[in-house]
Design an enzyme around this catalytic site. Structure first.
Site, PDB file in Angstrom:
ATOM      1  N   SER A   1       0.885  -1.152   0.000  1.00 21.99           N
ATOM      2  CA  SER A   1       0.000   0.000   0.000  1.00 21.99           C
ATOM      3  C   SER A   1       0.922   1.200   0.000  1.00 21.99           C
ATOM      4  O   SER A   1       1.675   1.400   0.933  1.00 21.99           O
ATOM      5  CB  SER A   1      -0.876  -0.014   1.235  1.00 21.99           C
ATOM      6  OG  SER A   1      -1.537   1.216   1.331  1.00 21.99           O
ATOM      7  N   ARG A   2       0.909   1.973  -1.098  1.00 23.40           N
ATOM      8  CA  ARG A   2       1.942   3.004  -1.232  1.00 23.40           C
ATOM      9  C   ARG A   2       1.655   4.238  -0.400  1.00 23.40           C
ATOM     10  O   ARG A   2       2.540   5.012  -0.135  1.00 23.40           O
ATOM     11  CB  ARG A   2       2.123   3.387  -2.698  1.00 23.40           C
ATOM     12  CG  ARG A   2       2.594   2.209  -3.511  1.00 23.40           C
ATOM     13  CD  ARG A   2       3.139   2.583  -4.865  1.00 23.40           C
ATOM     14  NE  ARG A   2       3.408   1.355  -5.594  1.00 23.40           N
ATOM     15  CZ  ARG A   2       2.583   0.811  -6.466  1.00 23.40           C
ATOM     16  NH1 ARG A   2       1.447   1.420  -6.754  1.00 23.40           N
ATOM     17  NH2 ARG A   2       2.865  -0.314  -7.054  1.00 23.40           N
ATOM     18  N   VAL A   3       0.413   4.467  -0.015  1.00 28.30           N
ATOM     19  CA  VAL A   3       0.123   5.684   0.739  1.00 28.30           C
ATOM     20  C   VAL A   3      -0.605   5.436   2.052  1.00 28.30           C
ATOM     21  O   VAL A   3      -0.604   6.289   2.920  1.00 28.30           O
ATOM     22  CB  VAL A   3      -0.713   6.677  -0.104  1.00 28.30           C
ATOM     23  CG1 VAL A   3       0.073   7.151  -1.300  1.00 28.30           C
ATOM     24  CG2 VAL A   3      -2.013   6.052  -0.550  1.00 28.30           C
TER      25      VAL A   3
END
Ligand SMILES: Nc1ncnc2c1ncn2[C@@H]1O[C@H](COP(=O)(O)OP(=O)(O)OP(=O)(O)O)[C@@H](O)[C@H]1O
Ligand SMILES: [Mg+2]
Length: 558
Positions: free
Chosen positions: A364-366
């Protein structure tokens, strides 16, 4: 009787005064070719792109290809009653759907018409299905979590409101289950959910609706369904209709979540209509703008800043892969558009590791920014331990004698993996997730039998609630693990193990028992620092001797 001419003229004058020659301008064209859900229409020179077109018998269509002489239209509904020569009118409106609170709790088709037999939708408000996504200036980074209630996701692959997180995996790996559990967990969380079913069987959609209803989740959910038996144009339209409904909440400063289940079938529908329209096929015969079709859909997920109302629209697209191949055309496209992916794996699923999340390649990049601090405190360690476990487990399956540090790591990984197992329809509140993951990452489960980890969790939670009822609410309220809370948790887990005999009575009997008892002796949060690893490497030779003995004795027992 005398006729009074002045009376007649005054009547005629009055009539003339009220007469307005209001010309109703509508482009009218004729169908020259119809079939397979599309029509070629001659003479609609003034049609707009995506304009709603009116066919006979109340059937609607959408202008799709604007050519010099003809317009290619998608027919949104049954097309069998249409024939060549029928008249088609423009409406001056682009395709739109009804929006607003009246839709909540309803099942609708991609045109926003009710298909749940509960009467028409009482709303006057509509929105165009296509809209340009909010720009950079009006957005802000995600800062509020969407709690899925799934331990493996909330801890390692957290999702923030406004994020786009892809759920990807083969057939029957629990993709829909994750989306449905997430929707169920939003009860009382101020998050309106929109579940868009594309190209699924009617029976599957009905099942999902029944499950949502049974768990009281339809009170905050809209279901948009374009089933496999619906014409491809409707399936193509479905996600855009869903996102338009979500945008109504976004623009009013509220939070919404859109699930697109699934975009692979959406891509098929789009390929079908594009090929029928004779648009040139590209890679895997998909039209050249399939990437654009998906990106303009997913870009509409956003977290708006305060000045713009602060609403959010989260997107959970689903993609089905073939034999785990994430490098096919549509999967790579959607992976690159989203802010991370939850990768579900068939062999994990079949091993009973459900949800079958592959923690190694899911990201999950953010979402980490949106995680509560307490969860960040436990999850950093979790990720690390699991990564080490995966690496070691691959080697260790061939090794016969392992040093203590390795064995401890394997035990830890095994317990952590077991902790992340979770049945369907059983979302766990975040404070409970923190408590059990804290116990697992600090080694309190290392001496518990793996098969009993699930029972341990349930009983431990009951124990906390009965002996220290303020603890879980305190974690939820403070949102971080202070020293005081850690002390309380430590006391709780020690008392609990003492009283129930977990880790004591369940004296391990299978090979590798030594590892477990040794791990148990080392009681304190077994920090597998390098110093300890080295120390144990020195004693390796001795350990090997001891191991040989144990193996011999075990063989004797067996
Ligand atoms: N955590 C879980 N625990 C136990 N069973 C599960 C879990 N998640 C999913 N299942 C079961 O696995 C099966 C497949 O799940 P699901 O329908 O969600 O998969 P899917 O990937 O959406 O499948 P499809 O490709 O057909 O859409 C279902 O029978 C479901 O009940
Ligand atoms: Mg599914």
């Amino acid at each position: 009787m005398a006729i009074r001419s002045d009376e007649i003229t005054s009547i005629i004058r009055g009539e003339l005064k009220g007469f307005e020659a209001g010309a109703d301008v509508a482009g009218v064209g004729t169908i020259v070719e119809v079939g397979d859900g599309i029509a070629q229409i001659y003479g609609l020179s003034g049609a707009l792109a995506s304009e709603l077109l009116e066919f006979p018998n109340g059937i609607m269509g959408m202008a799709f290809n604007l050519e010099e002489e003809t317009v290619g239209a998608l027919i949104l509904g049954g097309y069998t009653s249409l024939k060549e020569g029928d008249q088609v009118k423009t409406t001056g409106r682009v395709v739109e759907v009804p929006v607003g609170d009246a839709l909540i709790g309803r099942v609708v088709n991609p045109l926003g018409q009710a298909i749940d037999g509960k009467g028409p939708i009482e709303t006057k408000k509509t929105r165009p299905v296509e809209r340009i996504a909010p720009g950079v200036i009006v957005r802000q980074p995600v800062d509020t979590p969407v709690q899925t209630g799934i331990k493996a996701i909330d801890s390692m692959i957290p999702i923030g409101r406004g994020q786009r997180e892809l759920i990807i995996g083969d057939r029957q790996t629990g993709k829909t289950a994750i989306a449905i559990d997430t929707i169920i967990n939003q009860k009382g969380q101020d998050l309106i959910c929109i579940y868009v079913a594309i190209g699924q069987k009617q029976s599957t959609v009905a099942q999902v609706v029944a499950q949502l209803e049974e768990r009281g989740a339809m009170d905050h959910t809209i279901v948009v369904s374009a089933a496999a038996s619906d014409p491809a144009p409707l399936q193509f339209l479905a996600p855009y209709a869903g996102v338009a409904m979500g945008e109504e909440f976004l623009d009013n400063g509220r939070d919404a979540l859109c699930v697109y289940d699934d975009l692979s079938k959406h891509a098929w529908a789009y390929r079908q209509v594009s090929l029928l329209m004779r648009r040139p096929p590209g890679r895997e015969a998909y039209p050249g703008d399939i990437f654009y079709a998906h990106s303009r859909l997913l870009e509409r997920a956003a977290r708006l800043n305060k000045e713009n109302g602060g609403g959010s629209l989260t997107a959970l697209p689903v993609i089905e892969t073939q034999a785990g191949d994430v490098s096919a055309y549509i999967p790579t496209n959607v992976i690159s558009i989203t802010d991370g992916q939850i990768f579900l794996q068939t062999d994990l699923f079949n091993q009973g590791q459900r949800p079958a999340v592959n923690a190694g390649i899911s990201v999950s990049r953010v979402g980490g920014n949106a995680q509560i601090k307490a969860m960040r405190q436990v999850s950093g360690r979790l990720r690390l331990d699991l990564a080490q476990y995966r690496e070691l487990a691959a080697f260790a399956q061939f090794a016969s004698d392992l040093d203590k540090a390795t064995r401890d790591q394997l035990t830890r990984g095994e317990k952590l993996t077991a902790t992340l197992r979770q049945p369907q329809f059983a979302p766990v509140p975040v404070e409970r997730q923190v408590a059990i993951l804290w116990a697992a990452t600090n080694g309190h489960l290392d001496d518990v039998e793996t098969a009993k980890v699930g029972d341990f969790e349930a009983e431990f939670m009951r124990f906390i609630e009965s002996t220290n009822e303020g603890l879980l609410p305190a974690i939820a309220k403070e949102k971080s693990l202070s020293d005081d809370l850690v002390d309380q948790l430590t006391k709780a887990v020690t008392d609990f193990k003492e009283q129930t005999g977990y880790g004591r009575a369940g004296a391990p009997t299978k090979p590798g028992s030594q590892a477990k008892s040794k791990g148990g002796n080392a009681k304190q949060p077994a920090d597998l620092g390098t110093a300890e690893a080295e120390a144990s490497a020195e004693t390796d030779a001795r350990a090997a001797e001891v191991k040989d003995e144990t193996e011999a004795s075990e063989a004797g027992e067996a």
